[in-house]
Design an enzyme around this catalytic site. Structure first.
Site, PDB file in Angstrom:
ATOM      1  N   ALA A  77     118.528 -55.269   6.632  1.00  0.00           N
ATOM      2  CA  ALA A  77     119.782 -56.010   6.820  1.00  0.00           C
ATOM      3  C   ALA A  77     120.840 -55.251   7.627  1.00  0.00           C
ATOM      4  O   ALA A  77     121.951 -55.756   7.785  1.00  0.00           O
ATOM      5  CB  ALA A  77     120.388 -56.498   5.495  1.00  0.00           C
ATOM      6  N   ALA A  78     120.493 -54.075   8.166  1.00  0.00           N
ATOM      7  CA  ALA A  78     121.482 -53.376   9.001  1.00  0.00           C
ATOM      8  C   ALA A  78     121.804 -54.222  10.242  1.00  0.00           C
ATOM      9  O   ALA A  78     122.971 -54.360  10.647  1.00  0.00           O
ATOM     10  CB  ALA A  78     120.958 -52.009   9.414  1.00  0.00           C
ATOM     11  N   GLY A  79     120.764 -54.816  10.829  1.00  0.00           N
ATOM     12  CA  GLY A  79     120.981 -55.688  11.989  1.00  0.00           C
ATOM     13  C   GLY A  79     121.827 -56.894  11.612  1.00  0.00           C
ATOM     14  O   GLY A  79     122.718 -57.314  12.360  1.00  0.00           O
ATOM     15  N   SER A 139     123.803 -54.126   0.121  1.00  0.00           N
ATOM     16  CA  SER A 139     124.150 -52.981   0.982  1.00  0.00           C
ATOM     17  C   SER A 139     125.333 -53.272   1.918  1.00  0.00           C
ATOM     18  O   SER A 139     125.841 -52.363   2.576  1.00  0.00           O
ATOM     19  CB  SER A 139     122.937 -52.599   1.843  1.00  0.00           C
ATOM     20  OG  SER A 139     122.724 -53.572   2.851  1.00  0.00           O
TER      21      SER A 139
HETATM   22  O1  RIB Z   1     116.950 -58.746   8.191  1.00  0.00           O
HETATM   23  C1  RIB Z   1     116.504 -58.528   6.883  1.00  0.00           C
HETATM   24  C2  RIB Z   1     116.015 -59.821   6.280  1.00  0.00           C
HETATM   25  O2  RIB Z   1     114.894 -60.274   7.000  1.00  0.00           O
HETATM   26  C3  RIB Z   1     115.560 -59.704   4.848  1.00  0.00           C
HETATM   27  O3  RIB Z   1     116.608 -59.894   3.939  1.00  0.00           O
HETATM   28  C4  RIB Z   1     114.440 -60.712   4.758  1.00  0.00           C
HETATM   29  O4  RIB Z   1     114.695 -61.767   3.892  1.00  0.00           O
HETATM   30  C5  RIB Z   1     114.161 -61.188   6.182  1.00  0.00           C
HETATM   31  O5  RIB Z   1     114.682 -62.431   6.436  1.00  0.00           O
END
Ligand code: RIB
Length: 309
Positions: free
Chosen positions: A249-251, A291
């Site tokens: 999920a950083a992106g 996060s």
């Molecule tokens: O970018 C991270 C996300 O990609 C995760 O939370 C997962 O669910 C996928 O969609």
């Protein structure tokens, strides 16, 4: 400042391992956790925690994961009025493995996310009315992305497209896009390049993508920072060095924060610097949505970085 996210909601089933198993290999010693995720929902929560008013357009199943996803978004202040329930589908699920360096691999069962239709999106957006920025990853059908981009551009909202997971996109979609925001792997895939090793590789890929008519391009490169192209100039955004725990999920955090910066009238470069700081904080923590940092944390982090050492 009003942001609309058209995108996915997934429950993330995460196993932390010293290393990610290779095909055919079984590794013991993992620790299991679940986190609310999905690129769309993550981007929505990122923007809400940074102070925006956010509406989510998406689709979940009539199941426990779906209800939990909706409750989490509501708790974060995201408007879920246009999160639809598809009675015959399951809520999206992502199976994620995270290694000791914080790198991940993600397998997604999209389920209800792919039941979102263009008509659903059109109805939702007409009822929402005016907004400033539309944010979209590529975890819902491409027709829904196209419809949303067309409507947003008609009402004068900015469109941020995060082509994740990567696929080849046509010019008739990209001409509605104000900021195309792939990571380095996605940019390589979209331009048929084997990988983007050097700054020159990134610049070459950027030129190819800009030829497809996106107005601005930001390529995020993890701990190598990001590069911004506005068609005339290119700027490098240095990485913020941090101790990586989990890059999941950083992106998405970068995308949500960029949307907030643009809503506030920041220049693209300054919005990208804000986004880069927010994303760096998210890497230091476990999980997708848990996060994502709040506004005060990002401001504090940026202030600390600008102090002379
Ligand atoms: O970018 C991270 C996300 O990609 C995760 O939370 C997962 O669910 C996928 O969609």
């Amino acid at each position: 400042m009003k942001i609309v996210v058209v995108g996915s909601l997934n429950m993330d089933l995460v196993v932390r391992m010293p290393q990610i198993p290779r095909p055919g290999e079984t590794l013991l010693g993992g620790v299991f956790k679940t986190f609310p995720g999905g690129k769309g929902a993550n981007q929505a929560v990122a923007a809400a925690r940074l102070g925006a008013s956010v509406m989510m357009v998406g689709c979940i199943g009539n199941d426990a994961f779906g209800r939990e996803m909706r409750e989490t978004l509501t708790r974060e202040g995201v408007d879920t009025m246009h999160v639809l329930v598809h009675p015959q589908s399951l809520t999206g699920v992502a199976l994620i493995q995270v290694d000791a360096a914080g790198q991940n691999s993600i397998a997604v069962a999209s389920g209800a996310n792919f039941e979102l239709t263009s008509t659903d999106v059109e109805k939702a957006m007409l009822s929402i009315g005016n907004f400033d920025v539309l944010v979209m990853p590529l975890e819902t059908p491409l027709e829904t992305i196209y419809t949303a981009a067309r409507i947003a551009s008609r009402i004068g909202a900015k469109v941020i497209l995060n082509p994740a997971p990567a696929q080849l996109l046509k010019q008739d979609l990209l001409e509605f896009v104000d900021v195309l925001l792939p990571n380095e792997y996605e940019a390589a895939l979209m331009t048929g390049s084997p990988s983007l090793q050097s700054v020159a590789d990134v610049c070459n890929a950027a030129q190819k993508l800009l030829l497809l008519k996106a107005k601005n391009l930001i390529v995020t490169m993890g701990n190598r920072g990001a590069m911004l192209f506005d068609g005339k100039t290119e700027s490098q955004i240095p990485a913020c060095p941090v101790q990586a725990v989990d890059s999941t999920a950083a992106g998405d955090c970068f995308v949500g924060a960029l949307a907030v910066g643009l809503c506030e009238g920041k220049s693209l470069l300054s919005a990208a610097e804000f986004a880069s700081a927010a994303a760096a904080i998210s890497v230091t923590r476990d999980g997708a949505q848990p996060s994502l940092p709040r506004r005060e944390e990002v401001i504090q982090f940026m202030n600390d970085r600008s102090k002379p050492k």
